[in-house]
Design an enzyme around this catalytic site. Structure first.
Site, PDB file in Angstrom:
ATOM      1  N   PRO A   1     -10.278  -8.978  -3.006  1.00  0.00           N
ATOM      2  CA  PRO A   1      -8.865  -9.325  -3.097  1.00  0.00           C
ATOM      3  C   PRO A   1      -8.147  -8.346  -4.017  1.00  0.00           C
ATOM      4  CG  PRO A   1     -10.211 -10.915  -4.303  1.00  0.00           C
ATOM      5  CD  PRO A   1     -11.156  -9.993  -3.588  1.00  0.00           C
ATOM      6  N   HIS A   2      -6.889  -8.068  -3.722  1.00  0.00           N
ATOM      7  CA  HIS A   2      -6.172  -7.093  -4.543  1.00  0.00           C
ATOM      8  C   HIS A   2      -4.673  -7.280  -4.411  1.00  0.00           C
ATOM      9  CE1 HIS A   2      -6.913  -5.340  -0.539  1.00  0.00           C
ATOM     10  NE2 HIS A   2      -5.670  -4.872  -0.644  1.00  0.00           N
ATOM     11  N   GLY A   3      -3.949  -6.656  -5.303  1.00  0.00           N
ATOM     12  CA  GLY A   3      -2.495  -6.740  -5.235  1.00  0.00           C
ATOM     13  C   GLY A   3      -1.853  -5.897  -6.310  1.00  0.00           C
TER      14      GLY A   3
ATOM     15  N   TYR B   1       0.803  -1.236   0.000  1.00  0.00           N
ATOM     16  CA  TYR B   1       0.000   0.000   0.000  1.00  0.00           C
ATOM     17  C   TYR B   1       0.828   1.275   0.000  1.00  0.00           C
ATOM     18  CZ  TYR B   1      -3.661  -3.226   1.312  1.00  0.00           C
ATOM     19  OH  TYR B   1      -4.539  -4.265   1.319  1.00  0.00           O
TER      20      TYR B   1
END
Lengths: 616, 154
Positions: free
Chosen positions: B65-67, A514
């Site tokens: 979900p992520h990336g 992030y």
């Protein structure tokens, strides 16, 4: 002579008092307050009680000063964050929008009246700007909760579009009274150059003046009673000087207000309160004077034409101009329609309508009367229907939090803390016995008129008054705790963040995923250790740690006080920016780059604005 | 930011069948690989790694979900509506039946975060979610996702 003083005072104060009382009525019925002020002026004037007042220059003078005060205050009250959110569409409306509106209106006026081209466009310029006072009042008094971007766009537009209309009007009046034949091409160039100059000088003077005000306030230790007077006077000095060197004094005071109001200088709250008051007074006086000056008996003969012009303005000129100006920005159709509808005309238009009379134009009085009726129709038709129209268009959103009783006090010598007082709302999370994060612990509890130490007060009850010292990152979260009737569920995104992360993982992982900003040596810590370190070795429920673009929140701790669940928020509660610069050069460059990229990627679609940072 | 910027109608799987979280992530990775031209394994590993850091099941049967992946050209979204909900270790322990997968380029930074929070916000709107659950038409789902939920927009 001495008798006269009393008589004038009596008549004047009677009118101001009547106006002040009428505000109570207006709040109750949502009537356009300004219409009432204007009405009181009309009633007292020549065709009513018969106060003879026919001095155009004096009216213009009083009106200009009043407007400068109002604009300074509206700049002062405009938060930088809302400016950033809505500046591009608002400025597009405030510049191109005004010119388009004036143009359309002028063309239509030429078609249906006997005015020549110049006079028609003059009339168009007079009614081209929307009125800040009317727009602010109706959006706020009506308790209309609409999308923040729409509201900000409207408010900033109305605060910043007057100078352009003023410039256009004066340019046309001067042209007509000079009486010389004009080349359209030369005219256009002259207007554009003059415009750039006025705006440029105005903005520059405003930035400078704003800085000066901040410096004076911070350096001079003036008596708190004198300080607001000092500030407003400096603003008026700025207005005068800028006007004298052919800049727009109105742009200057608005900009100066923006700079000063967003600088985080000391006494901002005191100044705000004083300016609210003085701005009310300015509005009342301006409307009363303009109402006094008008002679309604002259209206009858031109009524049909003027009403036709008003309806054209409301239903065609403004909507077309707004749609064109907002094309590059993504607004839903209903929002564009609403922005068109909130094209309220007001005091500025009437004030500008005095210019042709002062300039000695042959049709001066006629232009004034028409403009006056246009304003009346706009206030009546649009002003009275804003709420229903917003509901009809489906733009009303439920209020973010329940009723709230909040007193902000100013703390000397502290830029980033404030003392807030809350009335604990029935059904709010704390009244239901919810846990109170340590940053929200009251310093004082007042229950049934008795002051209690928080430790003696025990559980907070509804209607307790609590005083909390708080960093200015938290007020919105406090609202949630003390003022909403919604209970805090575990999936409350604003409070606990959208996602969860495992506290036993490494901090470097969230930094990779992030872009969390870590300090040296923190990358190898676990998330729990990192938070503990940042929190000074002790973590509690709902403690928050900001790491650049994200924020970590302690969702819960176990019996030993170790963090065992962590939330991750993608929208940290931001600190208010303390620099009065509007956009840095870097930001401008970024925005341009992004704009160009989007234009290339999608020729038909257009850049959009960052989602509201505080949206919930 | 509008979700229609992030997701194509073609990227919507209106009635996916999966038996487990792992299989679901595999199916998503497979489809994402087709769309982006990246190796399926790489996509799968990236999102799985993020799941290890903490489940992206945000509650109410929704997961995001992520990336970040070096090879992705632009922020790419993928949406699946499951026939049968699967266990996802979500926050509220409810099984998940609506999944929004978001892949972002390595350098996406703030845009990535903004996109994520936007998705979370849209999927927090009860009406929108109910409408999506009630249809298996990709075009309809796409338009529901692209709507600005008025109640959460400010």
């Amino acid at each position: 002579m001495f008798e006269g003083v009393y008589l004038v005072t009596l008549a004047g104060t009677a009118m101001v008092l009547a106006a002040a009382f009428s505000s109570l009525i207006a709040f109750r019925f949502g009537a356009p307050l300004l219409l009432l002020f204007l009405g009181i002026g009309l009633l007292a004037g020549q065709d009513g009680l018969g106060i003879p007042f026919d001095n155009a220059s004096a009216s213009y003078f009083i009106g200009s000063i009043a407007l400068a005060v109002i604009l300074f205050d509206s700049g002062f009250g405009t938060a930088l964050s809302s400016l950033r959110l809505a500046a591009p569409p608002a400025l597009s409306l405030a510049t191109i929008g005004v010119i388009l509106t004036a143009g359309f209106f002028g063309a239509f006026a030429f078609a249906i009246t006997d005015f020549d081209w110049l006079e028609s466009f003059l009339l168009g310029s007079i009614v081209a700007s929307t009125d800040a006072a009317a727009v602010f009042f109706l959006l706020r008094a009506g308790n209309l909760h609409i999308r923040e971007r729409v509201r900000n766009t409207l408010e900033i537009e109305s605060g910043s579009n007057d100078p352009i209309a003023i410039f256009l009007t004066i340019a046309f009046v001067e042209l007509i009274s000079a009486g010389a034949a004009v080349e359209p091409g030369e005219l256009a160039i002259g207007i554009v150059l003059g415009f750039l100059r006025e705006m440029g000088v105005g903005v520059f003077a405003g930035l400078l003046g704003g800085r000066l005000i901040v410096m004076f306030v911070n350096r001079l230790k003036l008596d708190p009673g004198l300080l607001p007077i000092f500030v407003i006077t400096v603003a008026l000095v700025l207005f005068g000087i800028t006007g004298a060197v052919h800049g727009s004094g109105f742009v200057a005071v608005y900009t100066a207000g923006l700079v000063a109001g967003n600088s985080g200088m000391r006494s901002t709250a005191t100044l705000k309160r004083f300016q609210d008051g003085i701005s009310w007074l300015a509005q009342i006086i301006m409307f009363l004077v303009l109402g006094l000056f008008a002679t309604p008996s002259q209206f009858i003969s031109i009524l049909p034409v003027a009403i036709a012009l008003s309806l054209f303005l409301i239903f065609i000129a403004r909507p077309v101009a707004v749609s064109l100006c907002l094309l590059p920005f993504r607004f839903a159709r209903a929002e564009t329609a609403f922005i068109s509808w909130v094209g309220l005309r007001g005091a500025v238009s009437i004030l500008l309508a005095l210019a042709p009379i002062i300039g000695g134009l042959e049709n001066g009085r006629l232009l004034f009367n028409i403009a006056f009726i246009v304003v009346l129709v706009s206030l009546l038709v649009q002003g009275w229907t804003i709420g229903p129209v917003a509901r009809r268009l489906g733009l009303i959103i439920p209020p973010r939090s329940g009723p709230l009783d909040k007193v902000e006090l100013e703390l000397p010598g502290s830029a980033h803390h404030e003392l807030l007082a809350y009335r604990v709302a029935r059904g709010s999370p704390v009244a239901r016995g919810g846990r109170i994060p340590r940053w929200a612990r009251p310093s004082l509890v007042i229950r049934e008129g008795r002051s209690l130490k928080p430790q003696d007060a025990g559980r907070l009850l509804a209607d307790d008054l609590v005083y909390i010292f708080v960093s200015d990152r938290y007020p919105r979260l406090l609202d949630r705790l003390f003022a909403t009737k919604v209970s805090l569920a575990a999936d409350d995104e604003e409070f606990f963040g959208a996602f969860t992360v495992d506290p036993d993982h490494l901090a470097s992982e969230i930094s990779a995923a992030y872009g969390a900003e870590l300090r040296e040596g923190e990358a190898d810590l676990t998330i729990a250790k990192l938070m503990l370190a940042r929190l000074g070795g002790h973590a509690e429920y709902a403690d928050r740690v900001q790491l650049g673009p994200i924020e970590l929140i302690v969702r819960d701790t176990d019996a030993k006080g170790e963090i065992d669940s962590v939330g991750l928020s993608l929208e940290p509660q931001e600190l208010a920016p303390s620099m009065p610069l509007l956009l840095t050069a870097g930001e401008i460059r970024d925005r341009l780059a992004r704009f160009v990229r989007r234009m290339r990627a999608k020729p038909a679609k257009t850049p959009d604005e960052p989602a509201p940072p505080d949206a919930a | 930011m509008d979700l229609s910027d992030l997701i194509d109608q073609k990227a919507i799987m209106p009635s996916l069948r999966a038996n487990s979280k792992k299989q679901l992530l595999q199916l998503l990775a497979e489809r994402a690989a087709e769309m982006t031209g990246l190796p399926e394994r790489e996509v799968f590993d990236t999102i799985l790694q993020r799941e290890r850091l903490g489940s992206t099941g945000v509650g109410n049967g929704i997961a995001i979900p992520h990336g970040k992946l070096a090879g992705v050209k632009k922020i790419t979204g993928l949406f699946a509506r499951l026939e049968q909900p699967v266990e996802f270790e979500a926050l509220d322990d409810q099984p998940v039946d609506l999944v929004f997968l978001l892949l972002a380029p390595e350098g996406a930074g703030a845009d990535h975060l903004k996109a994520l929070s936007r998705i979370a916000r849209v999927l927090r709107d009860g009406d929108t979610v109910a409408k999506i659950r009630a249809t298996a038409d990709p075009a309809a789902i796409h338009s529901f996702l692209s709507e600005t939920p008025a109640s959460h927009a400010a």
